[in-house]
Design a protein around this motif. Structure first.
Motif, PDB file in Angstrom:
ATOM      1  N   GLN A 134      -3.256   3.825  -2.634  1.00 34.03           N
ATOM      2  CA  GLN A 134      -3.491   2.753  -3.600  1.00 34.03           C
ATOM      3  C   GLN A 134      -2.960   1.416  -3.089  1.00 34.03           C
ATOM      4  O   GLN A 134      -2.086   1.388  -2.220  1.00 34.03           O
ATOM      5  CB  GLN A 134      -2.776   3.091  -4.904  1.00 34.03           C
ATOM      6  N   ILE A 135      -3.500   0.356  -3.672  1.00 34.07           N
ATOM      7  CA  ILE A 135      -2.880  -0.954  -3.508  1.00 34.07           C
ATOM      8  C   ILE A 135      -2.110  -1.245  -4.788  1.00 34.07           C
ATOM      9  O   ILE A 135      -2.584  -0.957  -5.893  1.00 34.07           O
ATOM     10  CB  ILE A 135      -3.909  -2.070  -3.181  1.00 34.07           C
ATOM     11  N   ASP A 136      -0.892  -1.762  -4.613  1.00 38.44           N
ATOM     12  CA  ASP A 136       0.002  -2.034  -5.742  1.00 38.44           C
ATOM     13  C   ASP A 136       0.389  -3.505  -5.676  1.00 38.44           C
ATOM     14  O   ASP A 136       0.850  -3.977  -4.632  1.00 38.44           O
ATOM     15  CB  ASP A 136       1.249  -1.140  -5.619  1.00 38.44           C
ATOM     16  N   ILE A 137       0.181  -4.207  -6.770  1.00 34.84           N
ATOM     17  CA  ILE A 137       0.530  -5.634  -6.812  1.00 34.84           C
ATOM     18  C   ILE A 137       1.407  -5.908  -8.019  1.00 34.84           C
ATOM     19  O   ILE A 137       1.083  -5.509  -9.142  1.00 34.84           O
ATOM     20  CB  ILE A 137      -0.745  -6.506  -6.843  1.00 34.84           C
ATOM     21  N   ASP A 138       2.538  -6.564  -7.740  1.00 38.48           N
ATOM     22  CA  ASP A 138       3.438  -7.007  -8.803  1.00 38.48           C
ATOM     23  C   ASP A 138       3.288  -8.511  -8.985  1.00 38.48           C
ATOM     24  O   ASP A 138       3.106  -9.242  -8.003  1.00 38.48           O
ATOM     25  CB  ASP A 138       4.900  -6.734  -8.437  1.00 38.48           C
ATOM     26  N   PHE A 169       0.844  -1.195   0.000  1.00 34.94           N
ATOM     27  CA  PHE A 169       0.000   0.000   0.000  1.00 34.94           C
ATOM     28  C   PHE A 169       0.877   1.242   0.000  1.00 34.94           C
ATOM     29  O   PHE A 169       1.786   1.365   0.838  1.00 34.94           O
ATOM     30  CB  PHE A 169      -0.889   0.044   1.255  1.00 34.94           C
ATOM     31  N   TYR A 170       0.602   2.140  -0.949  1.00 35.52           N
ATOM     32  CA  TYR A 170       1.213   3.470  -0.938  1.00 35.52           C
ATOM     33  C   TYR A 170       0.115   4.476  -0.584  1.00 35.52           C
ATOM     34  O   TYR A 170      -1.035   4.335  -1.033  1.00 35.52           O
ATOM     35  CB  TYR A 170       1.755   3.844  -2.322  1.00 35.52           C
ATOM     36  N   GLU A 226     -10.888  -3.591  -6.002  1.00 35.54           N
ATOM     37  CA  GLU A 226     -11.750  -2.431  -5.683  1.00 35.54           C
ATOM     38  C   GLU A 226     -12.480  -2.687  -4.363  1.00 35.54           C
ATOM     39  O   GLU A 226     -12.623  -1.784  -3.537  1.00 35.54           O
ATOM     40  CB  GLU A 226     -12.758  -2.174  -6.820  1.00 35.54           C
ATOM     41  N   PHE A 227     -12.932  -3.925  -4.180  1.00 35.74           N
ATOM     42  CA  PHE A 227     -13.567  -4.298  -2.904  1.00 35.74           C
ATOM     43  C   PHE A 227     -12.585  -4.096  -1.746  1.00 35.74           C
ATOM     44  O   PHE A 227     -12.924  -3.508  -0.711  1.00 35.74           O
ATOM     45  CB  PHE A 227     -14.039  -5.766  -2.965  1.00 35.74           C
ATOM     46  N   PRO A 239      -6.649   2.620  -7.079  1.00 33.86           N
ATOM     47  CA  PRO A 239      -6.674   3.730  -6.122  1.00 33.86           C
ATOM     48  C   PRO A 239      -7.679   3.510  -4.985  1.00 33.86           C
ATOM     49  O   PRO A 239      -8.661   2.783  -5.141  1.00 33.86           O
ATOM     50  CB  PRO A 239      -7.078   4.939  -6.975  1.00 33.86           C
ATOM     51  N   ILE A 240      -7.401   4.180  -3.870  1.00 38.37           N
ATOM     52  CA  ILE A 240      -8.267   4.137  -2.676  1.00 38.37           C
ATOM     53  C   ILE A 240      -8.873   5.529  -2.490  1.00 38.37           C
ATOM     54  O   ILE A 240      -8.135   6.516  -2.412  1.00 38.37           O
ATOM     55  CB  ILE A 240      -7.444   3.773  -1.422  1.00 38.37           C
ATOM     56  N   PHE A 241     -10.194   5.590  -2.435  1.00 36.69           N
ATOM     57  CA  PHE A 241     -10.878   6.882  -2.298  1.00 36.69           C
ATOM     58  C   PHE A 241     -11.551   7.000  -0.938  1.00 36.69           C
ATOM     59  O   PHE A 241     -12.251   6.079  -0.510  1.00 36.69           O
ATOM     60  CB  PHE A 241     -11.946   7.039  -3.387  1.00 36.69           C
ATOM     61  N   VAL A 242     -11.327   8.140  -0.296  1.00 39.46           N
ATOM     62  CA  VAL A 242     -12.057   8.473   0.934  1.00 39.46           C
ATOM     63  C   VAL A 242     -12.737   9.814   0.692  1.00 39.46           C
ATOM     64  O   VAL A 242     -12.055  10.806   0.386  1.00 39.46           O
ATOM     65  CB  VAL A 242     -11.107   8.546   2.146  1.00 39.46           C
TER      66      VAL A 242
END
Ligand code: SME
Length: 155
Positions: A123-127, A46-47, A143-144, A113-116
């Motif tokens: 955001q969550i980042d997956i490699d 998570f960034y 997204e969930f 992206p993460i919205f509040v």
């Protein structure tokens, strides 16, 4: 494990935040859950926006350590999502010009992206070490997850 099986486990981690766990511990548990159960999720992190600065700062992650703890807005896949507010699915990282390599084993990446309250806070980042592994199901599932993470910032 399927995405549908993972969803209640994500909800359980998030629901623990108020009584047992700190935010960062919840984020780390989500990283661990996803990396352990989806074979092609090889780095999960998570960034978040770093205070008032136009840059992202790495928070919890699972996988190889990275030099990229700070990413300026606009740089790399993560930095682009910070300004576009859109999901970014990269089936083949070698085809991207604006990409920050963290490991030579990485073939693909997905950033959601993460919205509040309508604001893109991180955001969550997956490699993945597999080429072209991500489908729309991954996007919907992540997204969930991001929605669940956002709820921890609203309580
Ligand atoms: N590849 C990312 C940098 C972060 S690492 O994947 C952990 C990017 O291009 O933004």
């Amino acid at each position: 494990m399927t995405f549908e099986q993972l969803k209640p486990q994500v909800e359980k981690i998030v629901s623990n935040k108020s009584n047992l766990l700190k935010l960062n511990d919840c984020l780390l548990q989500i990283c661990e859950l996803l990396e352990a159960n989806i074979p092609y999720y090889n780095w999960v992190g998570f960034y978040f926006k770093n205070g008032d600065k136009n840059e992202l700062k790495l928070n919890a992650y699972v996988g190889e350590p990275t030099d990229h703890n700070i990413i300026p807005f606009g740089k790399g896949i993560c930095g682009q999502v910070a300004v576009s507010n859109q999901n970014f699915v990269v089936p083949d990282v070698s085809a991207q010009d604006n990409y920050i390599a963290c490991s030579i084993t990485v073939k693909a990446e997905i950033v959601i992206p993460i919205f509040v309250n309508g604001e893109n806070i991180g955001q969550i980042d997956i490699d993945s070490n597999t080429t072209d592994p991500f489908t729309e199901e991954d996007e919907r599932f992540l997204e969930f997850v991001c929605h669940q993470v956002a709820s921890m910032f609203q309580n």
